[in-house]
Design a protein around this motif. Structure first.
Motif, PDB file in Angstrom:
ATOM      1  N   PRO A 138       0.784  -1.239   0.000  1.00  0.00           N
ATOM      2  CA  PRO A 138       0.000   0.000   0.000  1.00  0.00           C
ATOM      3  C   PRO A 138       0.809   1.278   0.000  1.00  0.00           C
ATOM      4  O   PRO A 138       0.293   2.338  -0.330  1.00  0.00           O
ATOM      5  N   ASN A 139       2.103   1.237   0.383  1.00  0.00           N
ATOM      6  CA  ASN A 139       2.884   2.474   0.450  1.00  0.00           C
ATOM      7  C   ASN A 139       3.957   2.560  -0.641  1.00  0.00           C
ATOM      8  O   ASN A 139       4.982   3.220  -0.466  1.00  0.00           O
ATOM      9  N   GLN A 173       1.271   4.234   4.890  1.00  0.00           N
ATOM     10  CA  GLN A 173       0.421   3.063   4.662  1.00  0.00           C
ATOM     11  C   GLN A 173      -1.010   3.494   4.323  1.00  0.00           C
ATOM     12  O   GLN A 173      -1.654   2.924   3.450  1.00  0.00           O
ATOM     13  N   PRO A 183      -5.609   3.656   0.911  1.00  0.00           N
ATOM     14  CA  PRO A 183      -4.224   3.173   0.928  1.00  0.00           C
ATOM     15  C   PRO A 183      -3.272   4.248   0.434  1.00  0.00           C
ATOM     16  O   PRO A 183      -3.622   5.072  -0.418  1.00  0.00           O
TER      17      PRO A 183
END
Length: 374
Positions: A138-139, A173, A183
């Motif tokens: 997600p990051n 995140q 996200p």
């Protein structure tokens, strides 16, 4: 364009075929689970139909008439002791054998088996998807495509670049946008709302260290919104089957509030006769349209649609409305708590009202789907 021309513009023959296949498999396995738990407990099953409507083909096997019916969507299983039976007086009476003779836990097992089968199928497909495609990170932002002659191409971004930091800050995140948590990989549009210089820190294939791309950005020129010119998605991480299954369970648990919220919104719109569109729940036309688009993207897109549909079927059927599996479970639990089942007249009236509500809800969803084309 008229209604049918509008439909033809968004639906494809391949998409319609895949819609029938995906929904057909989901429904078949749902009914097969009901059948298996009934037979396992010694309850006869009179018929099992793949499809609805007039019977095209049938064959008697192991005491059950197996049917293929004309309408390719849906299906049903006729378990002994679930429907009223005619008496010597010509009136319909509550059954006393078969399903009706099972203890409460046995009845719940038969009914719960269908939704659990759809849930198990969704988890299995999700595990297969994650094992093959990897888990989203997600990051981290992966650039899937750089548009020709765009700002992105001019500043040196390339297909396959992975953005690991923006303006010297690691991508979080989660981000909060308009009160909603998203996200972190969806933070790019928020960053590009800000005027001035920006820095993307990248991982690039074939380059050992981080790559930095610095550029000046103006969100709009003359009132016209500027586009960077990239198509992007979360980066992915390859995982084994065990980690993929764990992620599938976690994703399913996280999806529960979203699915319940979508169904709650649908009920609210139904009660107020609001035909406006939303992204929460689609009817048969909307589903076929989504599948048509997925079919053009490849097999894994179809797997994602199959996951979504099986999760929706599982959760929807567990809603405690008479006429759905959840409603039957609720009535069984009420009977178990009060020490005796509801009377034949009470259960009939409740089931009839629940079935009528579900049918009206389905009609509403179909009308809402079709209203887009008028």
């Amino acid at each position: 364009m008229n209604f049918f021309q509008s439909l033809a513009a968004v639906l494809t023959p391949t998409g319609l075929l895949w819609t029938v296949i995906i929904l057909g498999i989901a429904t078949f396995l749902h009914e097969l689970a009901h059948y298996a738990l009934a037979r396992w407990q010694g309850v006869p099953v009179k018929s099992f139909s793949v499809g609805m409507g007039p019977v095209l083909l049938s064959r008697l096997w192991k005491g059950t008439e197996w049917r293929i019916s004309a309408l390719p969507l849906g299906g049903y299983v006729e378990i002994d002791g679930m429907a009223p039976v005619p008496g010597a007086d010509g009136q319909m009476h509550a059954p006393t054998s078969g399903y009706a003779g099972l203890p409460s836990l046995g009845k719940i097992a038969v009914i719960l088996a269908g939704p659990l089968m759809n849930l198990a199928l969704a988890l299995g497909l999700m595990t297969l998807l994650f094992t093959n495609q990897g888990l989203p990170v997600p990051n981290r932002v992966r650039i899937e495509e750089v548009v020709a002659n765009s700002t992105a191409q001019n500043i040196g971004l390339r297909n396959g670049d992975v953005i690991t930091a923006i303006d010297g800050q690691d991508i979080p995140q989660l981000i909060t946008v308009n009160g909603k948590q998203l996200p972190g990989w969806q933070s790019v549009p928020e960053i590009l709302k800000k005027n001035g210089p920006h820095t993307f820190t990248l991982q690039r294939s074939g380059v050992p260290g981080p790559v930095q791309v610095v550029f000046d950005w103006t969100p709009s020129v003359g009132g016209k919104k500027q586009l960077l010119g990239i198509r992007y998605s979360p980066d992915v991480q390859k995982v084994g089957a065990a980690q993929a299954f764990g992620a599938s369970v976690s994703n399913t648990v996280q999806a529960v509030p979203q699915v319940l919220s979508a169904f709650g919104n649908l009920f609210k719109r139904f009660l107020t006769l609001d035909l406006s569109q939303d992204q929460g729940v689609s009817g048969p036309i909307g589903t076929a349209e989504i599948v048509s688009r997925a079919a053009a993207l490849g097999p894994w897109a179809l797997v994602e649609i199959a996951i979504m549909l099986n999760l929706s079927l599982a959760f929807f059927n567990l809603i405690p409305i008479p006429g759905l599996d959840g409603g039957r479970i609720l009535l069984t639990l009420i009977g178990a708590i009060k020490g005796s089942p509801l009377s034949f007249a009470q259960e009939n009236a409740i089931n009839f009202a629940g079935f009528a509500f579900v049918m009206m809800l389905m009609l509403f969803v179909i009308l809402r789907d079709a209203s887009r084309f008028f």
